[in-house]
Design a protein around this motif. Sequence first.
Motif, PDB file in Angstrom:
ATOM      1  N   GLY A  52       0.795  -1.219   0.000  1.00  0.00           N
ATOM      2  CA  GLY A  52       0.000   0.000   0.000  1.00  0.00           C
ATOM      3  C   GLY A  52       0.832   1.276   0.000  1.00  0.00           C
ATOM      4  N   THR A  53       2.159   1.133   0.030  1.00  0.00           N
ATOM      5  CA  THR A  53       3.052   2.297   0.024  1.00  0.00           C
ATOM      6  C   THR A  53       3.496   2.573  -1.416  1.00  0.00           C
ATOM      7  OG1 THR A  53       3.849   1.663   2.216  1.00  0.00           O
ATOM      8  CG2 THR A  53       5.189   3.244   0.992  1.00  0.00           C
ATOM      9  N   PRO A  54       3.302   3.795  -1.914  1.00  0.00           N
ATOM     10  CA  PRO A  54       3.645   4.090  -3.311  1.00  0.00           C
ATOM     11  C   PRO A  54       5.148   4.302  -3.516  1.00  0.00           C
ATOM     12  CG  PRO A  54       2.798   6.057  -2.242  1.00  0.00           C
ATOM     13  CD  PRO A  54       2.686   4.941  -1.235  1.00  0.00           C
ATOM     14  N   CYS A  55       5.563   4.210  -4.779  1.00  0.00           N
ATOM     15  CA  CYS A  55       6.928   4.558  -5.180  1.00  0.00           C
ATOM     16  C   CYS A  55       7.038   6.075  -5.210  1.00  0.00           C
ATOM     17  CB  CYS A  55       7.248   3.998  -6.570  1.00  0.00           C
ATOM     18  SG  CYS A  55       7.334   2.206  -6.627  1.00  0.00           S
ATOM     19  N   PRO A  56       8.155   6.670  -4.883  1.00  0.00           N
ATOM     20  CA  PRO A  56       9.399   6.061  -4.415  1.00  0.00           C
ATOM     21  C   PRO A  56       9.480   5.958  -2.888  1.00  0.00           C
ATOM     22  CG  PRO A  56       9.800   8.367  -4.823  1.00  0.00           C
ATOM     23  CD  PRO A  56       8.327   8.113  -5.126  1.00  0.00           C
ATOM     24  N   ILE A  57       8.373   6.192  -2.185  1.00  0.00           N
ATOM     25  CA  ILE A  57       8.424   6.167  -0.719  1.00  0.00           C
ATOM     26  C   ILE A  57       8.836   4.788  -0.203  1.00  0.00           C
ATOM     27  CG2 ILE A  57       7.021   6.422   1.376  1.00  0.00           C
ATOM     28  CD1 ILE A  57       5.395   8.555  -0.236  1.00  0.00           C
ATOM     29  N   ASN A  58       8.372   3.723  -0.864  1.00  0.00           N
ATOM     30  CA  ASN A  58       8.735   2.384  -0.401  1.00  0.00           C
ATOM     31  C   ASN A  58      10.236   2.134  -0.531  1.00  0.00           C
ATOM     32  OD1 ASN A  58       8.627   2.172  -3.193  1.00  0.00           O
ATOM     33  ND2 ASN A  58       6.811   0.876  -3.187  1.00  0.00           N
ATOM     34  N   PHE A  59      10.853   2.639  -1.586  1.00  0.00           N
ATOM     35  CA  PHE A  59      12.315   2.510  -1.732  1.00  0.00           C
ATOM     36  C   PHE A  59      13.030   3.305  -0.642  1.00  0.00           C
ATOM     37  CE2 PHE A  59      16.117   4.729  -3.394  1.00  0.00           C
ATOM     38  CZ  PHE A  59      16.995   3.660  -3.343  1.00  0.00           C
ATOM     39  N   VAL A  60      12.589   4.532  -0.401  1.00  0.00           N
ATOM     40  CA  VAL A  60      13.229   5.387   0.601  1.00  0.00           C
ATOM     41  C   VAL A  60      13.137   4.744   1.985  1.00  0.00           C
ATOM     42  CG1 VAL A  60      13.125   7.626   1.749  1.00  0.00           C
ATOM     43  CG2 VAL A  60      12.862   7.492  -0.736  1.00  0.00           C
ATOM     44  N   ARG A  61      11.969   4.239   2.334  1.00  0.00           N
ATOM     45  CA  ARG A  61      11.799   3.607   3.651  1.00  0.00           C
ATOM     46  C   ARG A  61      12.665   2.356   3.785  1.00  0.00           C
ATOM     47  NH1 ARG A  61       5.285   4.261   4.644  1.00  0.00           N
ATOM     48  NH2 ARG A  61       5.355   6.492   5.092  1.00  0.00           N
ATOM     49  N   THR A  62      12.752   1.572   2.712  1.00  0.00           N
ATOM     50  CA  THR A  62      13.591   0.371   2.731  1.00  0.00           C
ATOM     51  C   THR A  62      15.051   0.749   2.918  1.00  0.00           C
ATOM     52  OG1 THR A  62      12.032  -0.776   1.278  1.00  0.00           O
ATOM     53  CG2 THR A  62      14.258  -1.682   1.430  1.00  0.00           C
ATOM     54  N   GLN A  89      10.278  -1.616  -9.493  1.00  0.00           N
ATOM     55  CA  GLN A  89      11.226  -0.529  -9.275  1.00  0.00           C
ATOM     56  C   GLN A  89      12.158  -0.732  -8.075  1.00  0.00           C
ATOM     57  OE1 GLN A  89      11.525   2.044 -11.406  1.00  0.00           O
ATOM     58  NE2 GLN A  89       9.903   1.151 -12.655  1.00  0.00           N
ATOM     59  N   VAL A  90      11.619  -1.183  -6.943  1.00  0.00           N
ATOM     60  CA  VAL A  90      12.397  -1.210  -5.699  1.00  0.00           C
ATOM     61  C   VAL A  90      13.625  -2.126  -5.780  1.00  0.00           C
ATOM     62  CG1 VAL A  90      12.313  -1.735  -3.220  1.00  0.00           C
ATOM     63  CG2 VAL A  90      10.450  -0.444  -4.293  1.00  0.00           C
ATOM     64  N   PRO A  91      13.515  -3.378  -6.267  1.00  0.00           N
ATOM     65  CA  PRO A  91      14.725  -4.210  -6.321  1.00  0.00           C
ATOM     66  C   PRO A  91      15.846  -3.597  -7.164  1.00  0.00           C
ATOM     67  CG  PRO A  91      12.774  -5.557  -6.617  1.00  0.00           C
ATOM     68  CD  PRO A  91      12.328  -4.116  -6.670  1.00  0.00           C
ATOM     69  N   ASP A  92      15.495  -3.042  -8.327  1.00  0.00           N
ATOM     70  CA  ASP A  92      16.510  -2.418  -9.186  1.00  0.00           C
ATOM     71  C   ASP A  92      17.138  -1.208  -8.505  1.00  0.00           C
ATOM     72  OD1 ASP A  92      16.054  -4.297 -11.150  1.00  0.00           O
ATOM     73  OD2 ASP A  92      14.755  -3.003 -12.348  1.00  0.00           O
ATOM     74  N   SER A  93      16.312  -0.395  -7.854  1.00  0.00           N
ATOM     75  CA  SER A  93      16.832   0.796  -7.170  1.00  0.00           C
ATOM     76  C   SER A  93      17.769   0.410  -6.035  1.00  0.00           C
ATOM     77  CB  SER A  93      15.676   1.641  -6.626  1.00  0.00           C
ATOM     78  OG  SER A  93      14.868   2.098  -7.692  1.00  0.00           O
ATOM     79  N   LEU A  94      17.421  -0.634  -5.284  1.00  0.00           N
ATOM     80  CA  LEU A  94      18.290  -1.091  -4.193  1.00  0.00           C
ATOM     81  C   LEU A  94      19.612  -1.624  -4.736  1.00  0.00           C
ATOM     82  CD1 LEU A  94      15.635  -2.846  -1.958  1.00  0.00           C
ATOM     83  CD2 LEU A  94      16.946  -0.796  -1.358  1.00  0.00           C
ATOM     84  N   ALA A  95      19.554  -2.390  -5.822  1.00  0.00           N
ATOM     85  CA  ALA A  95      20.779  -2.929  -6.422  1.00  0.00           C
ATOM     86  C   ALA A  95      21.689  -1.793  -6.901  1.00  0.00           C
ATOM     87  CB  ALA A  95      20.435  -3.864  -7.581  1.00  0.00           C
ATOM     88  N   MET A  96      21.093  -0.755  -7.499  1.00  0.00           N
ATOM     89  CA  MET A  96      21.895   0.389  -7.957  1.00  0.00           C
ATOM     90  C   MET A  96      22.505   1.147  -6.782  1.00  0.00           C
ATOM     91  SD  MET A  96      20.054   1.912 -11.366  1.00  0.00           S
ATOM     92  CE  MET A  96      18.512   2.320 -10.590  1.00  0.00           C
ATOM     93  N   ALA A  97      21.849   1.075  -5.613  1.00  0.00           N
ATOM     94  CA  ALA A  97      22.365   1.755  -4.418  1.00  0.00           C
ATOM     95  C   ALA A  97      23.410   0.914  -3.685  1.00  0.00           C
ATOM     96  CB  ALA A  97      21.210   2.096  -3.479  1.00  0.00           C
ATOM     97  N   GLY A  98      23.694  -0.297  -4.192  1.00  0.00           N
ATOM     98  CA  GLY A  98      24.757  -1.108  -3.610  1.00  0.00           C
ATOM     99  C   GLY A  98      24.301  -2.222  -2.682  1.00  0.00           C
ATOM    100  N   TYR A  99      22.993  -2.472  -2.627  1.00  0.00           N
ATOM    101  CA  TYR A  99      22.474  -3.534  -1.774  1.00  0.00           C
ATOM    102  C   TYR A  99      22.333  -4.825  -2.582  1.00  0.00           C
ATOM    103  CZ  TYR A  99      21.542   0.226   1.470  1.00  0.00           C
ATOM    104  OH  TYR A  99      21.699   1.291   2.311  1.00  0.00           O
ATOM    105  N   THR A 100      22.386  -5.959  -1.891  1.00  0.00           N
ATOM    106  CA  THR A 100      22.281  -7.255  -2.545  1.00  0.00           C
ATOM    107  C   THR A 100      20.859  -7.784  -2.412  1.00  0.00           C
ATOM    108  OG1 THR A 100      24.579  -7.713  -1.976  1.00  0.00           O
ATOM    109  CG2 THR A 100      23.222  -9.594  -2.608  1.00  0.00           C
ATOM    110  N   VAL A 101      20.165  -7.880  -3.536  1.00  0.00           N
ATOM    111  CA  VAL A 101      18.827  -8.467  -3.544  1.00  0.00           C
ATOM    112  C   VAL A 101      19.014  -9.971  -3.675  1.00  0.00           C
ATOM    113  CG1 VAL A 101      16.633  -8.615  -4.766  1.00  0.00           C
ATOM    114  CG2 VAL A 101      17.789  -6.398  -4.543  1.00  0.00           C
ATOM    115  N   GLU A 102      18.656 -10.714  -2.617  1.00  0.00           N
ATOM    116  CA  GLU A 102      18.910 -12.152  -2.589  1.00  0.00           C
ATOM    117  C   GLU A 102      17.748 -12.984  -3.103  1.00  0.00           C
ATOM    118  OE1 GLU A 102      20.515 -13.547   1.081  1.00  0.00           O
ATOM    119  OE2 GLU A 102      22.283 -12.283   0.868  1.00  0.00           O
TER     120      GLU A 102
END
Length: 86
Positions: A19-29, A54-67
């Motif tokens: 229920g959380t829209p983009c990009p707020i869900n990425f920012v909170r994560t 959007q969120v998995p790609d954005s996290l990967a670009m920020a240096g996080y590992t999506v497992e």
Amino acid sequence: MNNPTASLGLPDEEMDLRGTPCPINFVRTKLRLEKMAPGALLEVWLDPGEPIEQVPDSLAMAGYTVEQVEDRAGFFALKVRRPHEL
């Protein structure tokens, strides 16, 4: 520091962002990951559509590992690990 749940793939923390829209869900994560210990695993629940696209790609670009991205009934569970160094 040894994490006994790490080898089992069990998350250290969970976050429900359905229920959380983009990009707020990425920012909170990203903010939650920054507060977690290096190497910790976070499970994030995301809606289908734009959030899971959007969120998995954005996290990967920020240096996080999506497992893992798991399709559950009506939402997706994303497992992302905080690296030891960013």
